[in-house]
Motif scaffolding. Structure first.
Motif, PDB file in Angstrom:
ATOM      1  N   VAL A  25      -6.052   0.697   5.864  1.00 43.23           N
ATOM      2  CA  VAL A  25      -6.264  -0.094   4.657  1.00 43.23           C
ATOM      3  C   VAL A  25      -7.719  -0.015   4.219  1.00 43.23           C
ATOM      4  O   VAL A  25      -8.023   0.130   3.023  1.00 43.23           O
ATOM      5  CB  VAL A  25      -5.844  -1.556   4.902  1.00 43.23           C
ATOM      6  CG1 VAL A  25      -6.264  -2.437   3.733  1.00 43.23           C
ATOM      7  CG2 VAL A  25      -4.345  -1.651   5.118  1.00 43.23           C
TER       8      VAL A  25
ATOM      9  N   ILE B  68      -9.011   1.290   0.604  1.00 45.45           N
ATOM     10  CA  ILE B  68      -9.799   0.422  -0.278  1.00 45.45           C
ATOM     11  C   ILE B  68     -11.104   1.105  -0.674  1.00 45.45           C
ATOM     12  O   ILE B  68     -11.476   1.130  -1.863  1.00 45.45           O
ATOM     13  CB  ILE B  68     -10.076  -0.922   0.424  1.00 45.45           C
ATOM     14  CG1 ILE B  68      -8.794  -1.756   0.456  1.00 45.45           C
ATOM     15  CG2 ILE B  68     -11.196  -1.685  -0.277  1.00 45.45           C
ATOM     16  CD1 ILE B  68      -8.911  -3.028   1.243  1.00 45.45           C
TER      17      ILE B  68
ATOM     18  N   TYR C 289     -10.879  -5.438  -1.796  1.00 45.29           N
ATOM     19  CA  TYR C 289     -10.393  -6.032  -0.553  1.00 45.29           C
ATOM     20  C   TYR C 289      -9.950  -7.479  -0.812  1.00 45.29           C
ATOM     21  O   TYR C 289      -8.940  -7.951  -0.281  1.00 45.29           O
ATOM     22  CB  TYR C 289     -11.491  -6.005   0.505  1.00 45.29           C
ATOM     23  CG  TYR C 289     -10.975  -5.825   1.920  1.00 45.29           C
ATOM     24  CD1 TYR C 289      -9.792  -6.424   2.344  1.00 45.29           C
ATOM     25  CD2 TYR C 289     -11.682  -5.072   2.847  1.00 45.29           C
ATOM     26  CE1 TYR C 289      -9.320  -6.259   3.636  1.00 45.29           C
ATOM     27  CE2 TYR C 289     -11.215  -4.900   4.144  1.00 45.29           C
ATOM     28  CZ  TYR C 289     -10.034  -5.493   4.530  1.00 45.29           C
ATOM     29  OH  TYR C 289      -9.571  -5.328   5.813  1.00 45.29           O
TER      30      TYR C 289
ATOM     31  N   TYR D  59      -6.580  -7.528  -2.386  1.00 39.44           N
ATOM     32  CA  TYR D  59      -5.557  -7.252  -1.372  1.00 39.44           C
ATOM     33  C   TYR D  59      -5.260  -8.503  -0.552  1.00 39.44           C
ATOM     34  O   TYR D  59      -4.094  -8.880  -0.347  1.00 39.44           O
ATOM     35  CB  TYR D  59      -6.037  -6.109  -0.480  1.00 39.44           C
ATOM     36  CG  TYR D  59      -5.201  -5.890   0.757  1.00 39.44           C
ATOM     37  CD1 TYR D  59      -3.953  -5.292   0.684  1.00 39.44           C
ATOM     38  CD2 TYR D  59      -5.666  -6.292   2.006  1.00 39.44           C
ATOM     39  CE1 TYR D  59      -3.182  -5.093   1.821  1.00 39.44           C
ATOM     40  CE2 TYR D  59      -4.908  -6.102   3.149  1.00 39.44           C
ATOM     41  CZ  TYR D  59      -3.663  -5.499   3.050  1.00 39.44           C
ATOM     42  OH  TYR D  59      -2.901  -5.307   4.169  1.00 39.44           O
TER      43      TYR D  59
ATOM     44  N   TYR E 280      -1.871 -10.786  -0.677  1.00 36.79           N
ATOM     45  CA  TYR E 280      -1.168 -10.942   0.599  1.00 36.79           C
ATOM     46  C   TYR E 280      -0.992 -12.420   0.925  1.00 36.79           C
ATOM     47  O   TYR E 280       0.086 -12.860   1.350  1.00 36.79           O
ATOM     48  CB  TYR E 280      -1.957 -10.242   1.706  1.00 36.79           C
ATOM     49  CG  TYR E 280      -1.299 -10.272   3.062  1.00 36.79           C
ATOM     50  CD1 TYR E 280      -0.564  -9.194   3.529  1.00 36.79           C
ATOM     51  CD2 TYR E 280      -1.423 -11.385   3.888  1.00 36.79           C
ATOM     52  CE1 TYR E 280       0.038  -9.222   4.784  1.00 36.79           C
ATOM     53  CE2 TYR E 280      -0.817 -11.432   5.135  1.00 36.79           C
ATOM     54  CZ  TYR E 280      -0.092 -10.339   5.577  1.00 36.79           C
ATOM     55  OH  TYR E 280       0.508 -10.377   6.807  1.00 36.79           O
TER      56      TYR E 280
ATOM     57  N   GLU F 195       2.389  -6.072   2.218  1.00 33.72           N
ATOM     58  CA  GLU F 195       1.506  -4.980   2.609  1.00 33.72           C
ATOM     59  C   GLU F 195       1.142  -4.082   1.433  1.00 33.72           C
ATOM     60  O   GLU F 195       0.325  -3.205   1.556  1.00 33.72           O
ATOM     61  CB  GLU F 195       2.182  -4.120   3.692  1.00 33.72           C
ATOM     62  CG  GLU F 195       2.468  -4.862   4.984  1.00 33.72           C
ATOM     63  CD  GLU F 195       1.189  -5.319   5.657  1.00 33.72           C
ATOM     64  OE1 GLU F 195       0.141  -4.722   5.395  1.00 33.72           O
ATOM     65  OE2 GLU F 195       1.255  -6.271   6.447  1.00 33.72           O
ATOM     66  N   GLU F 196       1.776  -4.290   0.276  1.00 33.53           N
ATOM     67  CA  GLU F 196       1.525  -3.431  -0.868  1.00 33.53           C
ATOM     68  C   GLU F 196       1.162  -4.258  -2.088  1.00 33.53           C
ATOM     69  O   GLU F 196       1.975  -4.504  -2.974  1.00 33.53           O
ATOM     70  CB  GLU F 196       2.778  -2.585  -1.188  1.00 33.53           C
ATOM     71  CG  GLU F 196       3.167  -1.648  -0.068  1.00 33.53           C
ATOM     72  CD  GLU F 196       2.127  -0.562   0.144  1.00 33.53           C
ATOM     73  OE1 GLU F 196       1.353  -0.303  -0.794  1.00 33.53           O
ATOM     74  OE2 GLU F 196       2.082   0.026   1.225  1.00 33.53           O
ATOM     75  N   PRO F 197      -0.080  -4.764  -2.185  1.00 31.16           N
ATOM     76  CA  PRO F 197      -0.473  -5.558  -3.340  1.00 31.16           C
ATOM     77  C   PRO F 197      -0.500  -4.729  -4.609  1.00 31.16           C
ATOM     78  O   PRO F 197      -0.875  -3.562  -4.581  1.00 31.16           O
ATOM     79  CB  PRO F 197      -1.892  -6.039  -2.974  1.00 31.16           C
ATOM     80  CG  PRO F 197      -2.371  -5.022  -2.016  1.00 31.16           C
ATOM     81  CD  PRO F 197      -1.164  -4.553  -1.253  1.00 31.16           C
TER      82      PRO F 197
ATOM     83  N   GLN G 259      -6.601   0.286  -6.174  1.00 33.39           N
ATOM     84  CA  GLN G 259      -6.269  -0.581  -5.072  1.00 33.39           C
ATOM     85  C   GLN G 259      -5.506   0.206  -4.032  1.00 33.39           C
ATOM     86  O   GLN G 259      -5.074   1.321  -4.281  1.00 33.39           O
ATOM     87  CB  GLN G 259      -5.423  -1.754  -5.561  1.00 33.39           C
ATOM     88  CG  GLN G 259      -4.142  -1.254  -6.251  1.00 33.39           C
ATOM     89  CD  GLN G 259      -3.307  -2.411  -6.734  1.00 33.39           C
ATOM     90  OE1 GLN G 259      -3.062  -3.314  -5.980  1.00 33.39           O
ATOM     91  NE2 GLN G 259      -2.908  -2.371  -7.959  1.00 33.39           N
ATOM     92  N   PRO G 260      -5.313  -0.360  -2.855  1.00 33.84           N
ATOM     93  CA  PRO G 260      -4.578   0.368  -1.831  1.00 33.84           C
ATOM     94  C   PRO G 260      -3.180   0.716  -2.296  1.00 33.84           C
ATOM     95  O   PRO G 260      -2.466  -0.123  -2.833  1.00 33.84           O
ATOM     96  CB  PRO G 260      -4.537  -0.635  -0.659  1.00 33.84           C
ATOM     97  CG  PRO G 260      -5.676  -1.532  -0.907  1.00 33.84           C
ATOM     98  CD  PRO G 260      -5.810  -1.638  -2.385  1.00 33.84           C
TER      99      PRO G 260
END
Length: 308
Positions: free
Chosen positions: A3, A7, A262, A265, A269, A298-300, A306-307
């Motif tokens: 992650v 990021i 971050y 995220y 979450y 786990e997937e914003p 973004q991730p």
């Protein structure tokens, strides 16, 4: 890919795509900080001149800027008055940038626009400053006492009364132990204070009071503080490069963008965990959380930067 790596990669991409804007914001912040430093140095010079020519109160006479309680206190208050809206505004600006929300450079000064926003940001920063000072003091109190006692044994009159070599040996051992403990406690303090990492981002959204933002940040950061500490360590090489000054104007927006991403995220979450957790909310302070559809935490979803 972890992650943290995702990021940083997406933040770097976002900075490159908006380099002029991020550089402009960084230069504005840098100039304001530089102006503040110059003003403080000028005030210190004036105080030194006055102390040598006039009969100033005892709290100022014979003290330099670094150690004068009055000047240090005034300086810290001035920092809060001047930089509180800027710090919250910068957090909001980079947070919105990472969500691909339109944001003008002058939105950086958004929290100067009304008394309510200004006082709210000031109150938030005052709370964060006092909490940080208190916890840092508690974490480092014992090591500082040990270091002070070791120094007293090595150089003080009490050490001479005990006998020079023995006092020096004991004092040296205490000094070494105290310094090691001080380093360890400083690291633990740094990690512990990560509990407030999300407060500015949560407050800047306009849905929380300062108190609610702090409480929700603490709740969202449970079990996340250590990973954020290691996230900061990955920038150590970049921070060292800033000694050359020029890299700072890339490192600063890169780091602030990474922190904002971050934060997106972790906040997303946290909101999704709140909705799926079977237990009731710990306090009523979390009513400020916006409604979002529950999904895989786990997937914003907050834009391309973004991730993924």
């Amino acid at each position: 890919m972890s992650v943290r790596s995702k990021i940083k990669s997406n933040a770097k991409k976002a900075v490159s795509q908006n380099f002029v804007k991020t550089l402009t914001v960084t230069i504005i912040l840098f100039c304001i900080v530089l102006l503040y430093i110059v003003l403080v140095m000028m005030a210190n010079t004036v105080i030194e001149l006055l102390s040598s020519t006039l009969a100033l109160p005892g709290i100022l006479r014979g003290w330099g800027y670094v150690s004068s309680p009055a000047v240090v206190g005034a300086s810290l208050l001035l920092q809060l008055i001047l930089f509180s809206p800027l710090m919250v505004g910068a957090a909001r600006w980079f947070y919105r940038l990472m969500g691909q929300e339109g944001s003008d450079v002058f939105d950086l000064f958004e929290f100067f626009s009304s008394f309510r926003q200004y006082f709210g940001s000031f109150w938030l920063e005052l709370n964060l400053t006092l909490r940080s000072f208190l916890y840092t003091f508690l974490f480092t109190l014992v090591p500082v006492v040990i270091v002070g006692l070791g120094s007293f044994l090595v150089t003080g009159e009490f050490g001479e009364a005990m006998g020079g070599p023995a006092a020096t040996l004991v004092g040296s051992m205490l000094l070494i132990a105290g310094v090691v403990l001080l380093i360890v406690s400083a690291i633990f303090s740094w990690i512990f204070l990560k509990r407030y990492f999300l407060a500015r981002y949560l407050y800047s959204g306009g849905e929380c009071t300062a108190r609610q933002a702090i409480k929700q940040s603490v709740y969202f950061m449970r079990g996340r503080k250590t990973e954020l500490f290691f996230f900061d360590l990955t920038f150590l090489g970049w921070f060292l490069a800033c000694v050359l000054i020029v890299p700072f104007f890339y490192v600063a927006p890169y780091y602030m963008s990474s922190c904002a991403l971050y934060a997106r995220y972790l906040i997303e979450y946290g909101h999704r965990y709140q909705q799926t957790a079977p237990q009731p909310q710990p306090t009523k302070e979390f009513d400020c959380a916006p409604d979002e559809a529950a999904g895989d935490p786990e997937e914003p979803q907050s834009g391309e930067a973004q991730p993924q």
